[in-house]
Design an enzyme around this catalytic site. Sequence first.
Site, mmCIF file in Angstrom:
data_model
loop_
_atom_site.group_PDB
_atom_site.id
_atom_site.type_symbol
_atom_site.label_atom_id
_atom_site.label_comp_id
_atom_site.label_asym_id
_atom_site.label_seq_id
_atom_site.Cartn_x
_atom_site.Cartn_y
_atom_site.Cartn_z
ATOM 1 N N THR A 272 -5.746 2.160 8.880
ATOM 2 C CA THR A 272 -5.257 2.728 9.918
ATOM 3 C C THR A 272 -5.609 4.180 10.410
ATOM 4 O OG1 THR A 272 -3.614 2.605 7.606
ATOM 5 C CG2 THR A 272 -3.463 4.498 8.903
ATOM 6 N N ASP B 215 -0.407 -5.223 2.160
ATOM 7 C CA ASP B 215 -1.591 -3.425 3.393
ATOM 8 C C ASP B 215 -0.519 -3.811 5.045
ATOM 9 O OD1 ASP B 215 -4.348 -1.958 3.699
ATOM 10 O OD2 ASP B 215 -2.143 -1.988 4.362
ATOM 11 N N ILE C 167 -0.692 -1.985 7.622
ATOM 12 C CA ILE C 167 -1.621 -1.814 8.525
ATOM 13 C C ILE C 167 -3.181 -1.482 7.184
ATOM 14 C CG2 ILE C 167 -2.396 -0.212 10.736
ATOM 15 C CD1 ILE C 167 0.533 0.575 11.040
ATOM 16 N N ASP C 168 -4.543 -2.225 7.851
ATOM 17 C CA ASP C 168 -5.460 -2.494 7.797
ATOM 18 C C ASP C 168 -6.026 -1.527 8.205
ATOM 19 O OD1 ASP C 168 -8.095 -3.226 6.818
ATOM 20 O OD2 ASP C 168 -7.071 -2.688 5.378
ATOM 21 N N ASP D 106 -5.604 -4.223 0.366
ATOM 22 C CA ASP D 106 -7.306 -4.459 1.363
ATOM 23 C C ASP D 106 -7.864 -5.848 1.245
ATOM 24 O OD1 ASP D 106 -8.069 -1.069 0.648
ATOM 25 O OD2 ASP D 106 -6.795 -1.422 2.036
ATOM 26 N N GLU E 73 0.737 -0.960 -0.073
ATOM 27 C CA GLU E 73 0.135 0.019 -0.311
ATOM 28 C C GLU E 73 0.945 1.052 -0.100
ATOM 29 O OE1 GLU E 73 -3.332 2.305 2.182
ATOM 30 O OE2 GLU E 73 -2.824 0.134 3.382
#
Length: 271
Positions: A97, A92, A94-95, A219, A72
């Site tokens: 955020t 990802d 940190i999905d 995501d 990402e």
Amino acid sequence: MDRSSAPELLDIAVEVARNAADTAYRMRAEGVSVTATKSTVTDVVTAADRAVERQISDALRRLRPDDAMLGEEYGAAQPGSDAPARVRWIVDPIDGTVNYLYGLPHSAVSIAAEVDGEVVAGVVRNIHTGEEWTATLGGGAWRDGRRLRCSAETDLGQTLVITGFGYDPARRAHQARVVAELIPHVRDIRRLGAAAIDLCLVAEGRADAYYEKGLAAWDQAAGALVAAEAGLRVGGLGGRAPGPDMVIAAPPAIFAPLHDRLVDLDADGGP
Ligand code: LIP
């Protein structure tokens, strides 16, 4: 010898995701702030998003130097060698955020392994709770050693639906209109804020169905495999594959009625 079997790739994804989640957890405890914004002023990036993605890409480069990666924060990275990569990692760091920034315990590290364009292994690890969902293609979906089975709901009116909203105000307005029209036809709506975890929650029946417009590959890649391997039908609108236009994950009997409602409501329309 090519060690690209799904279980081998999953083992690597899980090891890397656990270390990455530990780093994200520690950085959260030390305090995080917004370091940049992307598509809009509410589409934020923290130092942890970048540090965790760098940690993941360094680990994958060390363990699998011939693989490609799509992340990402730093985008696409090609392998060191000239040979075209059969394996691509979709990451990802940190999905969820915004949840992470606010300290809401609903954000995750999500890592999927794709072989020849097909996702064959995936892990989603909740940074705060340590819940870990995994799946391999044809090998089922699991959480903490338990095989997952999705909801067997057959009535849209009894269906608990998770969805989400984008960062663009005009798109949010359109998505809100869709929810307003849909909500009388389902049990209720939940907005939790992290697609990767949302897909895993419906995989284990902690809600019945999920849909969202505007997701990037990172995501949904790992979460969509977990959902499909738990028995959900995962797809887009009009027979298309799940993608930025729309991702729907629903029990087989619910997919068509939910799909048709979303088509009627122009859910993939708007900005
Ligand atoms: C988020 C998704 C969520 C969606 C948000 C955002 P991020 O990803 O997980 O489902 O509603 O708009 O796209 O930006 O936290 O990686």
